[in-house]
Design a protein around this motif. Sequence first.
Motif, PDB file in Angstrom:
ATOM      1  N   TRP A 157      11.392  -5.348   8.514  1.00  0.00           N
ATOM      2  CA  TRP A 157      10.948  -3.951   8.421  1.00  0.00           C
ATOM      3  C   TRP A 157      10.591  -3.406   9.804  1.00  0.00           C
ATOM      4  CZ3 TRP A 157       6.497  -1.167   9.470  1.00  0.00           C
ATOM      5  CH2 TRP A 157       6.405   0.101   8.882  1.00  0.00           C
ATOM      6  N   LYS A 177      12.907   0.028  12.727  1.00  0.00           N
ATOM      7  CA  LYS A 177      12.158   1.287  12.838  1.00  0.00           C
ATOM      8  C   LYS A 177      13.061   2.500  13.008  1.00  0.00           C
ATOM      9  CE  LYS A 177       7.731  -0.421  14.621  1.00  0.00           C
ATOM     10  NZ  LYS A 177       6.758  -0.345  15.737  1.00  0.00           N
ATOM     11  N   SER A 205      15.457   4.552   8.880  1.00  0.00           N
ATOM     12  CA  SER A 205      14.512   4.843   7.801  1.00  0.00           C
ATOM     13  C   SER A 205      15.034   4.397   6.439  1.00  0.00           C
ATOM     14  CB  SER A 205      14.187   6.338   7.768  1.00  0.00           C
ATOM     15  OG  SER A 205      15.363   7.102   7.572  1.00  0.00           O
ATOM     16  N   GLN A 224      14.484   0.671   6.174  1.00  0.00           N
ATOM     17  CA  GLN A 224      13.067   0.398   5.952  1.00  0.00           C
ATOM     18  C   GLN A 224      12.678   0.681   4.502  1.00  0.00           C
ATOM     19  OE1 GLN A 224      10.582   2.412   8.930  1.00  0.00           O
ATOM     20  NE2 GLN A 224      10.313   0.416   9.883  1.00  0.00           N
ATOM     21  N   GLU A 250      11.038  -1.952   1.856  1.00  0.00           N
ATOM     22  CA  GLU A 250       9.805  -1.638   1.130  1.00  0.00           C
ATOM     23  C   GLU A 250      10.019  -1.758  -0.372  1.00  0.00           C
ATOM     24  OE1 GLU A 250       8.422   2.224   2.330  1.00  0.00           O
ATOM     25  OE2 GLU A 250       8.671   1.745   4.451  1.00  0.00           O
ATOM     26  N   ASN A 270       1.401   0.693   2.522  1.00  0.00           N
ATOM     27  CA  ASN A 270       0.985   1.968   3.115  1.00  0.00           C
ATOM     28  C   ASN A 270       0.024   1.746   4.280  1.00  0.00           C
ATOM     29  OD1 ASN A 270       2.547   3.487   1.359  1.00  0.00           O
ATOM     30  ND2 ASN A 270       0.890   3.732  -0.134  1.00  0.00           N
ATOM     31  N   LYS A 282       2.021   0.470   7.271  1.00  0.00           N
ATOM     32  CA  LYS A 282       2.754   1.572   7.897  1.00  0.00           C
ATOM     33  C   LYS A 282       1.823   2.425   8.761  1.00  0.00           C
ATOM     34  CE  LYS A 282       5.655   3.741   5.090  1.00  0.00           C
ATOM     35  NZ  LYS A 282       6.179   4.330   3.826  1.00  0.00           N
ATOM     36  N   GLN A 330       0.722   0.185  11.946  1.00  0.00           N
ATOM     37  CA  GLN A 330       1.752  -0.725  12.443  1.00  0.00           C
ATOM     38  C   GLN A 330       1.697  -0.954  13.950  1.00  0.00           C
ATOM     39  OE1 GLN A 330       5.867   1.123  12.455  1.00  0.00           O
ATOM     40  NE2 GLN A 330       4.833   2.590  11.117  1.00  0.00           N
TER      41      GLN A 330
END
Length: 243
Positions: free
Chosen positions: A200, A204, A207, A210, A214, A230, A233, A236
């Motif tokens: 993940w 970056k 999206s 990622q 998730e 969350n 994120k 991070q």
Amino acid sequence: MKNAVVILGGAFNPVHTQHIALLCLAKQELEVNGQWNIIGGYLAVATDGYVCHKLHSRNERTIKLKHRLALAHEAIKDIPWLINSPFQEEMLKKHDGSAFSLGQRLKSLLKNDNIQILILVGGDRMIKKGVPIWRKSSNKTPIIRVGIERTMNNNDNNLFELWQKDLNENLIPNPEEFILLNTPIRSVSSSLVRVYLNQWFNTKEDSQKQFEIENDLININSFLHSSVINYIKKYQDDLYIDI
């Protein structure tokens, strides 16, 4: 009926769904026969030094202690019996060194020596070098360890059956120091969760990728709570200890 708290120690790097499921299963199974009343459940989060040492040889990164404590809060905040455990907020403000140390601090805050500390031990840790830990006499302050089998693919070992066999053969010097629950729980590899997180972080710029990772972590594999993702994120850029 005896009042007790259950404590699970570990790195929690990060805390995942089965850590919380382990606490909930222990409460359910311990209360089912009316012997125990579980008044609280806690995660004893290990030090940065311990986790760094553990993961260094695997070339894996360590989430800072302050974030691992915060992630533990995120994982339990929607489970009433856990988040409302006595002094839960206090327990998640600092590290105690071990499940035993957390239990001792909790007992001093509760001011009640009659509350029993039950320390949860995964089935994999109940066996050391092929020998069950219950076969060794304890010289430390008596505590009760609660063993729960973790189901693995192609795993034919049955911890509870081994416990019963050793009991029958008088191979357990202090059986009162152990409780074996005959209810296996699905095993989640913390290393695999960290692999997903590394993927993940390394995507970056993508999206969509990622989002797929998730979805794997939260919905498909049910490894992490959505609130944990969350939080990761959000923080991070500060999450990991610099190597």
